[in-house]
Write a protein that holds these residues in place. Sequence first.
Motif, PDB file in Angstrom:
ATOM      1  N   TYR A 151       0.841  -1.194   0.000  1.00 49.39           N
ATOM      2  CA  TYR A 151       0.000   0.000   0.000  1.00 49.39           C
ATOM      3  C   TYR A 151       0.878   1.247   0.000  1.00 49.39           C
ATOM      4  N   SER A 152       0.435   2.285  -0.704  1.00 46.04           N
ATOM      5  CA  SER A 152       1.122   3.566  -0.625  1.00 46.04           C
ATOM      6  C   SER A 152       0.627   4.304   0.622  1.00 46.04           C
ATOM      7  N   ALA A 153       1.371   5.316   1.039  1.00 49.52           N
ATOM      8  CA  ALA A 153       0.998   6.079   2.230  1.00 49.52           C
ATOM      9  C   ALA A 153      -0.356   6.752   2.054  1.00 49.52           C
ATOM     10  N   SER A 154      -0.611   7.288   0.855  1.00 50.33           N
ATOM     11  CA  SER A 154      -1.898   7.950   0.615  1.00 50.33           C
ATOM     12  C   SER A 154      -3.052   6.950   0.624  1.00 50.33           C
ATOM     13  N   VAL A 174      -3.112   4.177   2.399  1.00 49.35           N
ATOM     14  CA  VAL A 174      -3.307   3.823   3.809  1.00 49.35           C
ATOM     15  C   VAL A 174      -4.094   4.918   4.515  1.00 49.35           C
ATOM     16  N   ALA A 175      -3.722   6.157   4.249  1.00 48.41           N
ATOM     17  CA  ALA A 175      -4.425   7.279   4.887  1.00 48.41           C
ATOM     18  C   ALA A 175      -5.903   7.272   4.521  1.00 48.41           C
ATOM     19  N   ARG A 176      -6.195   7.068   3.234  1.00 50.37           N
ATOM     20  CA  ARG A 176      -7.600   7.042   2.793  1.00 50.37           C
ATOM     21  C   ARG A 176      -8.359   5.885   3.452  1.00 50.37           C
ATOM     22  N   MET A 177      -7.715   4.743   3.509  1.00 55.51           N
ATOM     23  CA  MET A 177      -8.318   3.559   4.104  1.00 55.51           C
ATOM     24  C   MET A 177      -8.668   3.802   5.580  1.00 55.51           C
ATOM     25  N   LEU A 178      -7.717   4.354   6.319  1.00 60.01           N
ATOM     26  CA  LEU A 178      -7.915   4.565   7.749  1.00 60.01           C
ATOM     27  C   LEU A 178      -8.927   5.670   8.026  1.00 60.01           C
ATOM     28  N   LEU A 179      -8.919   6.696   7.199  1.00 61.47           N
ATOM     29  CA  LEU A 179      -9.904   7.772   7.359  1.00 61.47           C
ATOM     30  C   LEU A 179     -11.314   7.240   7.127  1.00 61.47           C
ATOM     31  N   ASP A 180     -11.478   6.473   6.066  1.00 63.97           N
ATOM     32  CA  ASP A 180     -12.804   5.941   5.744  1.00 63.97           C
ATOM     33  C   ASP A 180     -13.296   4.990   6.834  1.00 63.97           C
ATOM     34  N   VAL A 209       6.357  11.306   0.901  1.00 61.55           N
ATOM     35  CA  VAL A 209       5.503  10.351   1.598  1.00 61.55           C
ATOM     36  C   VAL A 209       4.342   9.868   0.736  1.00 61.55           C
ATOM     37  N   TYR A 210       3.716  10.748   0.012  1.00 63.58           N
ATOM     38  CA  TYR A 210       2.426  10.510  -0.646  1.00 63.58           C
ATOM     39  C   TYR A 210       2.325   9.165  -1.388  1.00 63.58           C
ATOM     40  N   ASN A 211       3.197   8.925  -2.327  1.00 63.64           N
ATOM     41  CA  ASN A 211       3.107   7.704  -3.144  1.00 63.64           C
ATOM     42  C   ASN A 211       4.032   6.578  -2.675  1.00 63.64           C
ATOM     43  N   SER A 212       4.770   6.835  -1.615  1.00 60.71           N
ATOM     44  CA  SER A 212       5.736   5.844  -1.149  1.00 60.71           C
ATOM     45  C   SER A 212       5.054   4.662  -0.462  1.00 60.71           C
ATOM     46  N   THR A 213       5.616   3.475  -0.659  1.00 61.89           N
ATOM     47  CA  THR A 213       5.111   2.268   0.011  1.00 61.89           C
ATOM     48  C   THR A 213       6.030   1.847   1.157  1.00 61.89           C
ATOM     49  N   SER A 214       6.916   2.735   1.567  1.00 57.75           N
ATOM     50  CA  SER A 214       7.855   2.406   2.642  1.00 57.75           C
ATOM     51  C   SER A 214       7.161   2.409   4.002  1.00 57.75           C
ATOM     52  N   VAL A 215       7.739   1.680   4.941  1.00 61.80           N
ATOM     53  CA  VAL A 215       7.172   1.638   6.290  1.00 61.80           C
ATOM     54  C   VAL A 215       7.277   3.013   6.955  1.00 61.80           C
ATOM     55  N   ALA A 216       8.303   3.786   6.598  1.00 64.39           N
ATOM     56  CA  ALA A 216       8.464   5.121   7.160  1.00 64.39           C
ATOM     57  C   ALA A 216       7.316   6.022   6.731  1.00 64.39           C
ATOM     58  N   SER A 217       7.012   6.026   5.448  1.00 68.13           N
ATOM     59  CA  SER A 217       5.952   6.883   4.917  1.00 68.13           C
ATOM     60  C   SER A 217       4.573   6.463   5.422  1.00 68.13           C
ATOM     61  N   GLY A 224       3.969   4.982   8.240  1.00 68.43           N
ATOM     62  CA  GLY A 224       3.896   5.398   9.637  1.00 68.43           C
ATOM     63  C   GLY A 224       3.567   6.861   9.781  1.00 68.43           C
ATOM     64  N   VAL A 225       4.183   7.704   8.955  1.00 71.98           N
ATOM     65  CA  VAL A 225       3.917   9.142   8.996  1.00 71.98           C
ATOM     66  C   VAL A 225       2.471   9.440   8.609  1.00 71.98           C
ATOM     67  N   ALA A 226       1.988   8.794   7.545  1.00 76.22           N
ATOM     68  CA  ALA A 226       0.613   9.009   7.099  1.00 76.22           C
ATOM     69  C   ALA A 226      -0.389   8.588   8.172  1.00 76.22           C
ATOM     70  N   ALA A 227      -0.130   7.448   8.802  1.00 76.31           N
ATOM     71  CA  ALA A 227      -1.025   6.964   9.856  1.00 76.31           C
ATOM     72  C   ALA A 227      -1.002   7.902  11.057  1.00 76.31           C
ATOM     73  N   HIS A 228       0.145   8.494  11.335  1.00 83.22           N
ATOM     74  CA  HIS A 228       0.264   9.473  12.422  1.00 83.22           C
ATOM     75  C   HIS A 228      -0.657  10.660  12.170  1.00 83.22           C
ATOM     76  N   GLU A 229      -0.668  11.158  10.937  1.00 84.54           N
ATOM     77  CA  GLU A 229      -1.526  12.300  10.617  1.00 84.54           C
ATOM     78  C   GLU A 229      -3.006  11.910  10.689  1.00 84.54           C
ATOM     79  N   VAL A 230      -3.313  10.678  10.307  1.00 85.72           N
ATOM     80  CA  VAL A 230      -4.683  10.182  10.477  1.00 85.72           C
ATOM     81  C   VAL A 230      -5.031  10.159  11.962  1.00 85.72           C
TER      82      VAL A 230
END
Length: 228
Positions: free
Chosen positions: A42-45, A47-53, A86-94, A96-102
Amino acid sequence: MYGYFDSTMIVLIPALLISFWAQTKITATFKRYSKVYSTKGYSASEVARMLLDESGLYDINIERVAGNLTDHYDPRNRVLRLSDTVYNSTSVASIGVAAHEVGHAIQHKESYGPLIFRNTIVPAVNIGSNFSWILFFLGIILGKPSLTTFGILLFSGVVLFQLVTLPVEFDASSRALRILKDRSILVNDEITSAKKVLNAAGMTYVAATLVALSQLFRLILLSNRNRD
C-alpha cells in the motif's frame, strides 16, 4: 552590553544540542526506513484514505504538499496533507507518517482534550511568538520592567503550546501504530521500524519544548539582571 546579553546564551546550549541531535536523528531514521518497503504494497496515501474511511472521516480530503516531512493535518479545512516524499511511497516510514496524521484527524473527531486546547490557544500563541521578544527588549531598552514582564508572559504561552503538543503528538503516534498493527497493514518487524520513525519524530517535539523552556529561563535571567 554585548557581553551582558551573550553570557545568558549558555542556558540555551544543552537544548540546542539536543535539538540538533533530534533533527539529525529523524532525518537519518526516516531516510533509512524509506528504503524498507511494506509487504502489503500500500502507498501512504492509500493507507491514509483507508484509515480515514474506516473511522467515518469520508469528508477529509488528502492532498499532496511540497517538501520533505511537511506532512500535517489541517483541522480548520479538514484536509490531510502528505509531503512529496511520503504521498506515493510504500515504505514503512511513509506509511507510519501518514497513519500518524490520520491519528490527528481521529483526535479531532473525538474531541481529544489536549488537541482541542492546543487549537484554541493558537491565535494567542501566534501573537505571543511575534511580539514577546519585541516587547521584552523594548522594556530593557526603555527601562520599563512592566514591558519585560509582559513579554515574558507572552512567551510563556509559546512554552505552554509546546508542552501541550507533546501528549498530542505521542497520542497520535500510539493510535497510528495500534491501527497499523490491528489492521495488519504493517506486519512483523515493519511495525517496529515504523515505531522507530515515529519515536524519532517525537523527539523533535521534546527538543522544541526544551528550547522553549530554555528561552523562557533566559528571558527571566535577562530581566532579573536588568533590574539589578
